[in-house]
Design a protein around this motif. Structure first.
Motif, mmCIF file in Angstrom:
data_model
loop_
_atom_site.group_PDB
_atom_site.id
_atom_site.type_symbol
_atom_site.label_atom_id
_atom_site.label_comp_id
_atom_site.label_asym_id
_atom_site.label_seq_id
_atom_site.Cartn_x
_atom_site.Cartn_y
_atom_site.Cartn_z
ATOM 1 N N LEU A 1 -60.700 -0.991 -91.313
ATOM 2 C CA LEU A 1 -62.112 -1.103 -90.957
ATOM 3 C C LEU A 1 -62.782 -2.272 -91.669
ATOM 4 O O LEU A 1 -63.567 -3.011 -91.061
ATOM 5 N N PHE B 1 -66.477 1.447 -86.516
ATOM 6 C CA PHE B 1 -65.369 2.331 -86.894
ATOM 7 C C PHE B 1 -64.119 1.934 -86.117
ATOM 8 O O PHE B 1 -64.212 1.409 -84.992
ATOM 9 N N THR B 2 -62.963 2.171 -86.743
ATOM 10 C CA THR B 2 -61.696 1.774 -86.137
ATOM 11 C C THR B 2 -60.664 2.886 -86.252
ATOM 12 O O THR B 2 -60.775 3.776 -87.093
ATOM 13 N N ILE C 1 -68.325 -4.030 -85.380
ATOM 14 C CA ILE C 1 -67.377 -2.911 -85.348
ATOM 15 C C ILE C 1 -67.797 -1.907 -86.411
ATOM 16 O O ILE C 1 -67.832 -2.227 -87.608
ATOM 17 N N TYR D 1 -69.299 8.378 -85.844
ATOM 18 C CA TYR D 1 -68.415 7.353 -85.279
ATOM 19 C C TYR D 1 -66.956 7.776 -85.396
ATOM 20 O O TYR D 1 -66.172 7.623 -84.451
ATOM 21 N N GLU D 2 -66.587 8.296 -86.560
ATOM 22 C CA GLU D 2 -65.200 8.734 -86.768
ATOM 23 C C GLU D 2 -64.825 9.845 -85.798
ATOM 24 O O GLU D 2 -63.746 9.819 -85.185
ATOM 25 N N GLN E 1 -54.769 3.528 -80.908
ATOM 26 C CA GLN E 1 -55.594 2.501 -81.541
ATOM 27 C C GLN E 1 -56.925 2.409 -80.809
ATOM 28 O O GLN E 1 -57.003 2.683 -79.611
ATOM 29 N N ALA F 1 -61.940 -5.406 -89.930
ATOM 30 C CA ALA F 1 -62.540 -5.433 -88.594
ATOM 31 C C ALA F 1 -64.029 -5.756 -88.662
ATOM 32 O O ALA F 1 -64.562 -6.452 -87.796
ATOM 33 N N ARG F 2 -64.706 -5.272 -89.695
ATOM 34 C CA ARG F 2 -66.139 -5.515 -89.816
ATOM 35 C C ARG F 2 -66.463 -6.986 -90.096
ATOM 36 O O ARG F 2 -67.592 -7.429 -89.904
ATOM 37 N N LEU G 1 -64.506 8.551 -82.077
ATOM 38 C CA LEU G 1 -63.275 7.779 -81.849
ATOM 39 C C LEU G 1 -62.057 8.695 -81.845
ATOM 40 O O LEU G 1 -61.141 8.509 -81.035
ATOM 41 N N MET H 1 -67.750 -0.496 -81.114
ATOM 42 C CA MET H 1 -68.585 -1.666 -81.395
ATOM 43 C C MET H 1 -70.006 -1.372 -80.949
ATOM 44 O O MET H 1 -70.213 -0.854 -79.846
ATOM 45 N N SER I 1 -61.522 1.265 -81.332
ATOM 46 C CA SER I 1 -62.665 0.881 -82.157
ATOM 47 C C SER I 1 -63.952 1.195 -81.420
ATOM 48 O O SER I 1 -63.968 1.353 -80.195
#
Length: 707
Positions: free
Chosen positions: A391, A385-386, A383, A353-354, A368, A394-395, A357, A372, A370
């Motif tokens: 994070l 990963f951001t 969410i 995920y990282e 910026q 956001a989760r 993104l 989902m 994320s």
């Protein structure tokens, strides 16, 4: 325009104040050297830079000219120069500009320049006095000069004049036909859009004495058309919408001549003219813009030749566009293949995920974003990963499919490009404080037709809105990202199932089936390398009574506690498994029986000392364990032999009163007692079946025998 005048006028530009300029012309003639370039005019600011530049550019000037685009070069260890190829009045020309250097000074270069007897350090103050520039700055100067040269085709009237309509010379004969045919031939060999436009416009101006010429071409998204003055007009004339384009073009490929007034003048207020004749640029039914000639009366033959030229120009522009598209697609495919290789190396979902993104944000310069993912129930979204936000916070957000911008994309499966969240009717919401710009992109993550999540990006680095090109690029990457997410989830699921197939679900230890396979591998390795191997069987004493009195939940908890005690007593290389019920087996590779007895005692003591839930309710008031120990090769060479030997030792530990360790007998001891009964024996004969000495006495005797 005389070449000297051309250089003088260019030298008057502020951006060229610190540059030396030299104009080269292709040499004519029939001798062997014909076709090469020779200097025809120069304005020198710095002789040293000019000399270094001459040696670098002159040798390869033909190559630079054939490339057809401005070139910026670094040479001589630190000097910068540019070369601009162009054609004017039938002459092939190259303009060379030099006289600046990069910020750092190369002393080796100075030594080379001073090789004719001078001192390199004496040149240092001289070189330090030269103006410095970066590669990007020189590149920008070259581009501005190129645009100025494009506007010089012939001595131009001032663009704010409004001349009478020019009349092309009559009749249009063989010379005009030859000029157009030559232009068509040159178009076949040109490889750039600017070169294509320059050839056509130069031919029109020189052959048909056009007063003013402009070209309209589509932007990158093909939603509007930029109009550029090519001759006798300002360079930037404005932008036309698709609807406004209809004012300038007739149906099909016919030319259109109209008076320059009303809506035409309103669309391009920078143009001052009386009459406009436009030739559509159309290729394979695709509208590419138009070629406009102002204030020029074109006879039918001239209009026919210009139509042919415009058609060829459109065809070439279309071909160049297709080549550029294929090149971009190829470059994108190569980049996606490279990204695929990168993502394939990742086997953790969080790291994947990282990486997804980060790559996505780099592709379109977002700051910026994320990722989902839709829950299994298909209702909620999480969410995972951001970028640019916390994070953990956001989760905690409650997200649902169909709600909000991302939820709408998840529901429809359609990507969304928003230039202004406050003005776009599809979202119409106040901008949030954490976002620096009002533009965002949401891309569905899809597997075939199933949406599994949404990729959100916002805040371009330059704070400008995202473009359709950004959307297309991100969509291509999102397809790859979706496949990588599915792959990682499948791999993790397969690992989980594999783990379940070889582990005990209650304790998390390996199961009996895995133990047999693993122990056989270790026995083979021990035999090859001449190593010891010992196994320990551990069985909880009176566990059935404990389970009946305290309940199955307490029994399960006791088994898990015992498993943890055994694992903590072993090395990482050792193997421990639940053999069945309340019985456990530990395999200690490279360990002798004497060394294993130390480990076994540690396990026995820890179990005896541990307070198990409800153990005070059982008759002995505590839960203990009996252990049997057997070693390779003295007690057996196969899985069955070792397990049998350790099982007999464990039975003897039970028979001797439990809560103790018994080591298996040697093979010779087993042979001596096979005729006797294996069950009740006098206490004095138990030593023939198994060693049941005090642990410390046994350990001391074992160590002495080894010494």
């Amino acid at each position: 325009m005389p070449f000297g005048d051309l250089l003088t006028e260019l030298k008057g530009l502020p951006i060229l104040a610190r540059y030396s300029l030299t104009l080269y012309r292709r040499r004519n003639g029939t001798v062997a050297s014909s076709g090469r370039f020779e200097s025809c005019a120069t304005v020198v600011e710095d002789p040293l830079c000019r000399e270094v530049s001459r040696h670098f550019f002159e040798e390869n000037m033909e190559v630079f000219f054939e490339e057809g685009t401005p070139s910026v070069c670094r040479y001589g260890g630190g000097f910068f120069g540019f070369l601009i190829p162009f054609t004017l009045s039938g002459e092939d020309l190259c303009l060379v500009g030099d006289g600046v250097r990069e910020e750092s000074i190369d002393l080796w270069q100075l030594a080379s320049l001073a090789r004719k007897g001078g001192d390199a350090f004496s040149l240092l103050p001289y070189v330090e006095s030269l103006c410095t520039a970066s590669y990007e700055e020189v590149e920008e100067v070259a581009e501005q000069v190129r645009r100025r040269i494009e506007s010089y085709r012939l001595p131009a009237r001032r663009h704010n004049e409004r001349p009478a309509v020019a009349v092309a010379q009559e009749p249009v004969g063989d010379e005009a036909l030859y000029a157009v045919s030559q232009a068509l031939e040159r178009l076949d060999n040109i490889g750039t859009v600017t070169g294509c436009i320059a050839i056509c416009c130069e031919t029109i101006v020189t052959t048909f004495q056009a007063a003013r010429v402009a070209v309209a071409l589509p932007d990158s998204e093909r939603k509007s058309f930029s109009v550029t003055g090519m001759w006798g007009l300002p360079e930037q004339l404005g932008t036309l919408s698709m609807e406004a384009l209809q004012l300038f073009t007739a149906p099909g490929r016919a030319k259109k001549t109209v008076l320059w007034e009303g809506k035409l003048r309103e669309t391009l207020p920078e143009v001052r003219a009386t009459v406009c004749t436009t030739f559509p640029l159309k290729a394979q039914e695709e509208r590419l813009g138009f070629l406009a000639i102002f204030d020029t009366d074109l006879p039918p033959n001239a209009a026919l030749l210009i139509s042919m030229l415009a058609g060829a120009m459109a065809g070439k522009l279309s071909a160049l566009d297709r080549d550029a598209t294929r090149s971009k697609e190829s470059a994108l495919s190569e980049r996606l293949m490279s990204l695929t290789d990168t993502l394939l190396q990742i086997d953790s979902k969080d790291l994947l995920y990282e990486s997804i993104l980060k790559i996505a944000s780099d592709l379109i310069d977002a700051t910026q974003g994320s990722i989902m993912l839709i829950d299994k129930d298909g209702v909620g979204m999480q969410i995972v990963f951001t970028l640019g936000m916390t994070l953990n916070i956001a989760r905690c957000l409650q997200l649902k499919v169909g709600k909000g911008i991302a939820g709408m994309v998840a529901k429809t499966g359609q990507p969304l490009l928003v230039n202004d969240v406050e003005k776009d009717s599809r979202v119409a919401m106040a901008n949030r404080l954490r976002f620096k710009s009002k533009s965002l992109i949401c891309i569905p993550l899809k597997l075939k037709d199933k949406v599994i999540g949404v990729l959100n990006l916002s805040d371009k680095k330059n704070l400008r809105p995202f473009t359709h090109a950004d959307l297309m690029l991100l969509t291509s990457f999102a397809n790859l990202a979706s496949l990588m997410i599915e792959r990682t989830e499948v791999l993790e699921e397969s690992v989980r199932f594999e783990q379940l197939s070889v582990t005990d679900p209650l304790t998390g230890l390996y199961n009996r089936r895995f133990l047999k396979s693993r122990l056989e591998e270790e026995l083979n390795r021990s035999a090859r390398q001449g190593l010891n191997l010992t196994i320990i069987f551990i069985d909880l004493d009176f566990f059935k009574s404990y389970n009946d009195l305290c309940g199955h939940l307490a029994g399960d908890e006791a088994l898990k506690i015992t498993a943890d005690i055994i694992k903590e007593s072993l090395r990482e290389m050792d193997i421990v498994a639940r053999y069945g019920g309340e019985e456990f087996c530990a395999v200690l590779p490279g360990t002798s029986k004497a060394e294993a007895m130390i480990v076994a005692e540690r396990i026995r003591f820890e179990i005896e000392s541990k307070r198990f839930p409800g153990e005070s309710d059982i008759p002995l008031r505590r839960l203990t364990a009996s252990l049997g120990v057997a070693s390779f090769p003295e007690d057996g060479r196969s899985f069955n032999d070792l397990v049998h030997a350790s099982d007999i030792a464990l039975y003897e530990a039970k028979a001797r009163g439990r809560n103790r360790i018994v080591a298996a007998r040697t093979s010779s001891q087993q042979g001596e007692s096979r005729h006797g009964a294996a069950e009740a024996r006098p206490a004095a004969t138990h030593s023939n079946l198994a060693k049941t000495l005090d642990f410390n006495a046994y350990l001391e005797a074992s160590l002495q025998s080894k010494g």
